[in-house]
Design a protein around this motif. Sequence first.
Motif, PDB file in Angstrom:
ATOM      1  N   GLU A 173      42.516  12.355  25.674  1.00 10.84           N
ATOM      2  CA  GLU A 173      41.185  12.014  25.170  1.00 10.84           C
ATOM      3  C   GLU A 173      40.201  13.151  25.404  1.00 10.84           C
ATOM      4  O   GLU A 173      39.337  13.416  24.566  1.00 10.84           O
ATOM      5  CB  GLU A 173      40.689  10.717  25.822  1.00 10.84           C
ATOM      6  CG  GLU A 173      39.372  10.203  25.295  1.00 10.84           C
ATOM      7  CD  GLU A 173      39.363   9.847  23.816  1.00 10.84           C
ATOM      8  OE1 GLU A 173      38.278   9.556  23.303  1.00 10.84           O
ATOM      9  OE2 GLU A 173      40.422   9.872  23.154  1.00 10.84           O
ATOM     10  N   ARG A 174      40.334  13.849  26.510  1.00 12.28           N
ATOM     11  CA  ARG A 174      39.466  15.016  26.751  1.00 12.28           C
ATOM     12  C   ARG A 174      39.732  16.104  25.718  1.00 12.28           C
ATOM     13  O   ARG A 174      38.808  16.725  25.210  1.00 12.28           O
ATOM     14  CB  ARG A 174      39.687  15.565  28.150  1.00 12.28           C
ATOM     15  CG  ARG A 174      39.039  14.729  29.215  1.00 12.28           C
ATOM     16  CD  ARG A 174      39.196  15.360  30.558  1.00 12.28           C
ATOM     17  NE  ARG A 174      38.513  14.567  31.558  1.00 12.28           N
ATOM     18  CZ  ARG A 174      38.639  14.749  32.848  1.00 12.28           C
ATOM     19  NH1 ARG A 174      39.428  15.715  33.291  1.00 12.28           N
ATOM     20  NH2 ARG A 174      37.992  13.996  33.693  1.00 12.28           N
TER      21      ARG A 174
ATOM     22  N   GLU B  17      35.757  19.169  32.193  1.00  9.46           N
ATOM     23  CA  GLU B  17      35.108  18.688  33.406  1.00  9.46           C
ATOM     24  C   GLU B  17      34.704  19.873  34.250  1.00  9.46           C
ATOM     25  O   GLU B  17      35.500  20.788  34.494  1.00  9.46           O
ATOM     26  CB  GLU B  17      36.053  17.796  34.199  1.00  9.46           C
ATOM     27  CG  GLU B  17      35.421  17.279  35.457  1.00  9.46           C
ATOM     28  CD  GLU B  17      36.342  16.362  36.233  1.00  9.46           C
ATOM     29  OE1 GLU B  17      35.992  16.043  37.371  1.00  9.46           O
ATOM     30  OE2 GLU B  17      37.400  15.985  35.716  1.00  9.46           O
TER      31      GLU B  17
ATOM     32  N   GLU C 106      35.085   4.957  29.513  1.00 10.07           N
ATOM     33  CA  GLU C 106      35.604   5.899  28.530  1.00 10.07           C
ATOM     34  C   GLU C 106      36.574   6.824  29.261  1.00 10.07           C
ATOM     35  O   GLU C 106      36.259   7.351  30.327  1.00 10.07           O
ATOM     36  CB  GLU C 106      34.469   6.715  27.902  1.00 10.07           C
ATOM     37  CG  GLU C 106      33.487   5.901  27.095  1.00 10.07           C
ATOM     38  CD  GLU C 106      34.044   5.420  25.772  1.00 10.07           C
ATOM     39  OE1 GLU C 106      35.005   6.026  25.261  1.00 10.07           O
ATOM     40  OE2 GLU C 106      33.511   4.421  25.245  1.00 10.07           O
TER      41      GLU C 106
ATOM     42  N   VAL D  64      36.192  17.884  25.554  1.00  9.68           N
ATOM     43  CA  VAL D  64      35.417  17.728  26.781  1.00  9.68           C
ATOM     44  C   VAL D  64      36.113  18.474  27.910  1.00  9.68           C
ATOM     45  O   VAL D  64      37.325  18.405  28.066  1.00  9.68           O
ATOM     46  CB  VAL D  64      35.293  16.230  27.161  1.00  9.68           C
ATOM     47  CG1 VAL D  64      34.641  16.066  28.519  1.00  9.68           C
ATOM     48  CG2 VAL D  64      34.518  15.487  26.097  1.00  9.68           C
TER      49      VAL D  64
ATOM     50  N   ARG E 207      38.283  15.058  22.295  1.00 11.15           N
ATOM     51  CA  ARG E 207      36.823  15.150  22.238  1.00 11.15           C
ATOM     52  C   ARG E 207      36.301  16.555  22.540  1.00 11.15           C
ATOM     53  O   ARG E 207      35.114  16.805  22.405  1.00 11.15           O
ATOM     54  CB  ARG E 207      36.186  14.174  23.218  1.00 11.15           C
ATOM     55  CG  ARG E 207      36.311  12.731  22.796  1.00 11.15           C
ATOM     56  CD  ARG E 207      35.643  11.845  23.835  1.00 11.15           C
ATOM     57  NE  ARG E 207      35.694  10.471  23.457  1.00 11.15           N
ATOM     58  CZ  ARG E 207      34.634   9.759  23.090  1.00 11.15           C
ATOM     59  NH1 ARG E 207      33.448  10.322  23.047  1.00 11.15           N
ATOM     60  NH2 ARG E 207      34.766   8.492  22.760  1.00 11.15           N
TER      61      ARG E 207
ATOM     62  N   VAL F  70      43.963  10.194  29.696  1.00  6.11           N
ATOM     63  CA  VAL F  70      42.693  10.854  30.025  1.00  6.11           C
ATOM     64  C   VAL F  70      42.714  12.289  29.500  1.00  6.11           C
ATOM     65  O   VAL F  70      41.768  12.738  28.847  1.00  6.11           O
ATOM     66  CB  VAL F  70      42.427  10.820  31.551  1.00  6.11           C
ATOM     67  CG1 VAL F  70      41.315  11.776  31.939  1.00  6.11           C
ATOM     68  CG2 VAL F  70      42.107   9.403  32.008  1.00  6.11           C
ATOM     69  N   GLN F  71      43.804  12.999  29.776  1.00  6.70           N
ATOM     70  CA  GLN F  71      43.914  14.385  29.306  1.00  6.70           C
ATOM     71  C   GLN F  71      43.878  14.449  27.776  1.00  6.70           C
ATOM     72  O   GLN F  71      43.202  15.306  27.203  1.00  6.70           O
ATOM     73  CB  GLN F  71      45.192  15.037  29.837  1.00  6.70           C
ATOM     74  CG  GLN F  71      45.160  15.298  31.318  1.00  6.70           C
ATOM     75  CD  GLN F  71      44.036  16.230  31.712  1.00  6.70           C
ATOM     76  OE1 GLN F  71      42.906  15.791  31.919  1.00  6.70           O
ATOM     77  NE2 GLN F  71      44.330  17.497  31.823  1.00  6.70           N
TER      78      GLN F  71
ATOM     79  N   GLN G   4      41.370   5.280  24.118  1.00  3.56           N
ATOM     80  CA  GLN G   4      40.073   5.882  24.429  1.00  3.56           C
ATOM     81  C   GLN G   4      39.350   5.265  25.625  1.00  3.56           C
ATOM     82  O   GLN G   4      38.422   5.869  26.151  1.00  3.56           O
ATOM     83  CB  GLN G   4      39.153   5.773  23.208  1.00  3.56           C
ATOM     84  CG  GLN G   4      39.673   6.520  22.007  1.00  3.56           C
ATOM     85  CD  GLN G   4      38.813   6.313  20.771  1.00  3.56           C
ATOM     86  OE1 GLN G   4      37.660   5.918  20.863  1.00  3.56           O
ATOM     87  NE2 GLN G   4      39.376   6.588  19.615  1.00  3.56           N
TER      88      GLN G   4
ATOM     89  N   TYR H  94      37.595   9.793  28.789  1.00  6.72           N
ATOM     90  CA  TYR H  94      37.207  11.186  29.013  1.00  6.72           C
ATOM     91  C   TYR H  94      36.279  11.315  30.223  1.00  6.72           C
ATOM     92  O   TYR H  94      36.109  12.398  30.763  1.00  6.72           O
ATOM     93  CB  TYR H  94      36.585  11.806  27.757  1.00  6.72           C
ATOM     94  CG  TYR H  94      35.178  11.361  27.442  1.00  6.72           C
ATOM     95  CD1 TYR H  94      34.080  12.050  27.945  1.00  6.72           C
ATOM     96  CD2 TYR H  94      34.942  10.248  26.642  1.00  6.72           C
ATOM     97  CE1 TYR H  94      32.801  11.641  27.662  1.00  6.72           C
ATOM     98  CE2 TYR H  94      33.670   9.835  26.344  1.00  6.72           C
ATOM     99  CZ  TYR H  94      32.590  10.528  26.863  1.00  6.72           C
ATOM    100  OH  TYR H  94      31.310  10.128  26.574  1.00  6.72           O
ATOM    101  N   ARG H  95      35.704  10.203  30.687  1.00  8.78           N
ATOM    102  CA  ARG H  95      34.828  10.217  31.861  1.00  8.78           C
ATOM    103  C   ARG H  95      35.582  10.003  33.179  1.00  8.78           C
ATOM    104  O   ARG H  95      34.996  10.082  34.247  1.00  8.78           O
ATOM    105  CB  ARG H  95      33.748   9.149  31.730  1.00  8.78           C
ATOM    106  CG  ARG H  95      32.758   9.434  30.639  1.00  8.78           C
ATOM    107  CD  ARG H  95      31.659   8.379  30.678  1.00  8.78           C
ATOM    108  NE  ARG H  95      30.662   8.598  29.678  1.00  8.78           N
ATOM    109  CZ  ARG H  95      29.584   9.348  29.828  1.00  8.78           C
ATOM    110  NH1 ARG H  95      29.385   9.974  30.958  1.00  8.78           N
ATOM    111  NH2 ARG H  95      28.714   9.485  28.857  1.00  8.78           N
TER     112      ARG H  95
END
Length: 180
Positions: free
Chosen positions: A160-161, A168, A101, A166, A164, A157-158, A84, A103-104
């Motif tokens: 975790e997005r 972009e 994080e 999320v 969540r 990253v992908q 994460q 996802y950011r």
Amino acid sequence: MASGDHPGRQMMDEERIDSFRSSTERWLFGSFEGWMWVGILLLGPILALIFDSPWFMLVSAVSFVRIVVQWLHYMAAKYEITSQRLIIHRGIVFKSIDEIELYRVKDVKVNYSLLNQLFNIGTITVISSDRTNVGVPMLLPNVVGARDRREQLRGLVQSERVRRGVREIDYEPAAVEPHA
């Protein structure tokens, strides 16, 4: 406090994926700058003997100090990737921890020269929308296996997005046309 509200709960849910440091050895032999400092270090005593001048030993000593400072700089930073977060531990005496994080994370790049490629190192650049890093890319210099670690980070990253939910969205204001 509910069982899900336990302060250490978030870290327990994360899986530690990777932990690494920048490599002084690979920097020395995998970069032009490193070769330069090694060359000065080795040539100093030889030139001091040839020209019977202590100045060359001083130059060699400066090179040795530069290499030790680089080693301390790299030893003072440890990078940890979890499922994460990207966590950067810095410092020897005074320590700090910076987290991004996943996802950011907006972009992950890797830069490397021909010499870097021969020694399998590179500099990973992480650009994120994290408040502490907005407009300032996070640099992870002289990382062994940088291309593979970049791909690993990109995949995390992908994931975790997706986990969540999320997405972009890049916002660029429309160009203002000058009035005639």
